[in-house]
Scaffold this motif. Structure first.
Motif, PDB file in Angstrom:
ATOM      1  N   ALA A  89       0.873  -1.191   0.000  1.00  0.00           N
ATOM      2  CA  ALA A  89       0.000   0.000   0.000  1.00  0.00           C
ATOM      3  C   ALA A  89       0.897   1.224   0.000  1.00  0.00           C
ATOM      4  O   ALA A  89       1.960   1.203   0.635  1.00  0.00           O
ATOM      5  CB  ALA A  89      -0.889   0.025   1.240  1.00  0.00           C
ATOM      6  N   SER A 134      15.430  -9.458  -1.183  1.00  0.00           N
ATOM      7  CA  SER A 134      14.714  -9.020  -2.398  1.00  0.00           C
ATOM      8  C   SER A 134      15.405  -7.814  -3.013  1.00  0.00           C
ATOM      9  O   SER A 134      16.017  -7.004  -2.298  1.00  0.00           O
ATOM     10  CB  SER A 134      13.280  -8.627  -2.037  1.00  0.00           C
ATOM     11  OG  SER A 134      12.677  -7.899  -3.097  1.00  0.00           O
ATOM     12  N   GLN A 141      10.803   0.269  -2.980  1.00  0.00           N
ATOM     13  CA  GLN A 141       9.725   0.051  -3.957  1.00  0.00           C
ATOM     14  C   GLN A 141       8.479   0.824  -3.554  1.00  0.00           C
ATOM     15  O   GLN A 141       8.073   0.777  -2.379  1.00  0.00           O
ATOM     16  CB  GLN A 141       9.405  -1.452  -4.060  1.00  0.00           C
ATOM     17  CG  GLN A 141       8.170  -1.807  -4.866  1.00  0.00           C
ATOM     18  CD  GLN A 141       8.230  -1.329  -6.310  1.00  0.00           C
ATOM     19  OE1 GLN A 141       9.283  -1.393  -6.946  1.00  0.00           O
ATOM     20  NE2 GLN A 141       7.125  -0.825  -6.818  1.00  0.00           N
ATOM     21  N   PHE A 142       7.919   1.528  -4.486  1.00  0.00           N
ATOM     22  CA  PHE A 142       6.619   2.196  -4.296  1.00  0.00           C
ATOM     23  C   PHE A 142       5.640   1.206  -3.669  1.00  0.00           C
ATOM     24  O   PHE A 142       5.516   0.080  -4.132  1.00  0.00           O
ATOM     25  CB  PHE A 142       6.118   2.659  -5.675  1.00  0.00           C
ATOM     26  CG  PHE A 142       4.900   3.522  -5.654  1.00  0.00           C
ATOM     27  CD1 PHE A 142       5.010   4.891  -5.815  1.00  0.00           C
ATOM     28  CD2 PHE A 142       3.639   2.969  -5.481  1.00  0.00           C
ATOM     29  CE1 PHE A 142       3.875   5.698  -5.801  1.00  0.00           C
ATOM     30  CE2 PHE A 142       2.508   3.772  -5.467  1.00  0.00           C
ATOM     31  CZ  PHE A 142       2.625   5.129  -5.618  1.00  0.00           C
TER      32      PHE A 142
END
Ligand code: CAA
Length: 240
Positions: A89, A134, A141-142
């Motif tokens: 989110a 990752s 990451q957005f």
């Protein structure tokens, strides 16, 4: 005697490929899962790899589950902390619950998995710890403040464990997969996924086996001097 390996989240996605590759290389493998009984049963049926159900976010459940695995297979010599979830989110919409769920599973879960196994590795003077981080722990990451924090945290864990375990014959390394063709990536909205693939110079998503082969190498005797490292496997999407 074959070495014993534990793979958390080992019945699906990248974890299933890791469990299978280790089994094919002669390891005795235990794969854990958290909830999907059907997928776990199918995995055991098709591979012969025994699955164990516990929530890696729960320390006592992890400790008890690991004791069961060791009673069945013997002392764990290779541990692959792979289990992970997303609760994506944008930050302004992210709830404390989404934050804590991801921290508890992806970061505390790594502690809970390695901590009960570590004393035995120290006593036996051998161990291989591999944590699946990752690309998004490396670059951010957005919509993944929670996930990126845990995956960056993995790198701090292995760099510290490497220093503590080196004299006891234990190595601790991380692999940072890029975008791999798994359910997790397939859950990303198609338009967003297409735009991500366009950013991968290899022109494709990775395969779970791309990661499993790196785990096999890190688990091997050949990798005994590789300690505290991060292997990046992302088709050149992000170069550190
Ligand atoms: N970069 C920039 N902008 C982005 C973006 C991105 N990567 N992703 C979404 N946006 C934009 C959207 O285009 C949209 O913009 P507009 O408002 O101008 O239309 C806005 O951000 C989204 O706003 P919403 O309020 O509509 O967002 P939402 O609450 O509906 O959330 C989302 C949507 C959860 C962000 C969804 O777009 C999503 O899942 N994005 C992908 C996130 C991602 O890449 N996760 C990785 C999962 S795979 C994985 O984690 C494995 C691994 O290790 C690699």
């Amino acid at each position: 005697m074959s070495r014993v390996a534990l793979v958390t989240g080992g019945s699906r996605g990248i974890g299933a490929a890791i469990s299978t590759a280790l089994k094919d290389a002669g390891y005795s493998v235990a794969a854990t899962y958290a909830g999907n009984d059907e997928a776990a049963a199918k995995f055991t049926e098709s591979t012969g790899i025994k699955t164990y159900k516990w929530d890696v976010a729960d320390y006592d459940a992890s400790k008890a589950g690991i004791a069961n695995v060791e009673a069945d297979l013997g002392p764990i010599e290779v541990v692959v902390a792979n289990a992970g979830i997303t609760r994506d989110a944008p930050f302004h919409k992210m709830t404390p619950e989404q934050w804590h769920q991801v921290i508890n599973t992806n970061l505390t879960g790594v502690f809970n998995t390695i901590h009960p196994i570590w004393p035995g590795m120290r006593e036996r003077k051998f161990g291989r710890v591999v944590v699946i981080s990752s690309i998004n722990g490396q670059k951010g990451q957005f919509a993944q403040v929670n996930y990126a924090a845990t995956k960056a945290g993995d790198l701090g864990i292995i760099k510290s464990l490497a220093q503590e375990g080196a004299r006891a014959g234990i190595t601790a390394n991380a692999i940072c997969p890029g975008y791999i063709a798994t359910d997790m990536v397939m859950a990303v909205p198609e338009k967003v996924r297409e735009s991500i693939i366009a950013q991968i110079p290899a022109g494709r998503l990775g395969e779970p086996e791309d990661i499993a082969r790196a785990v096999l190498f890190l688990a091997s005797d050949d990798a005994s001097f590789i300690n505290g490292s991060t292997i990046t496997a992302n088709g050149a999407q992000y170069i550190t």
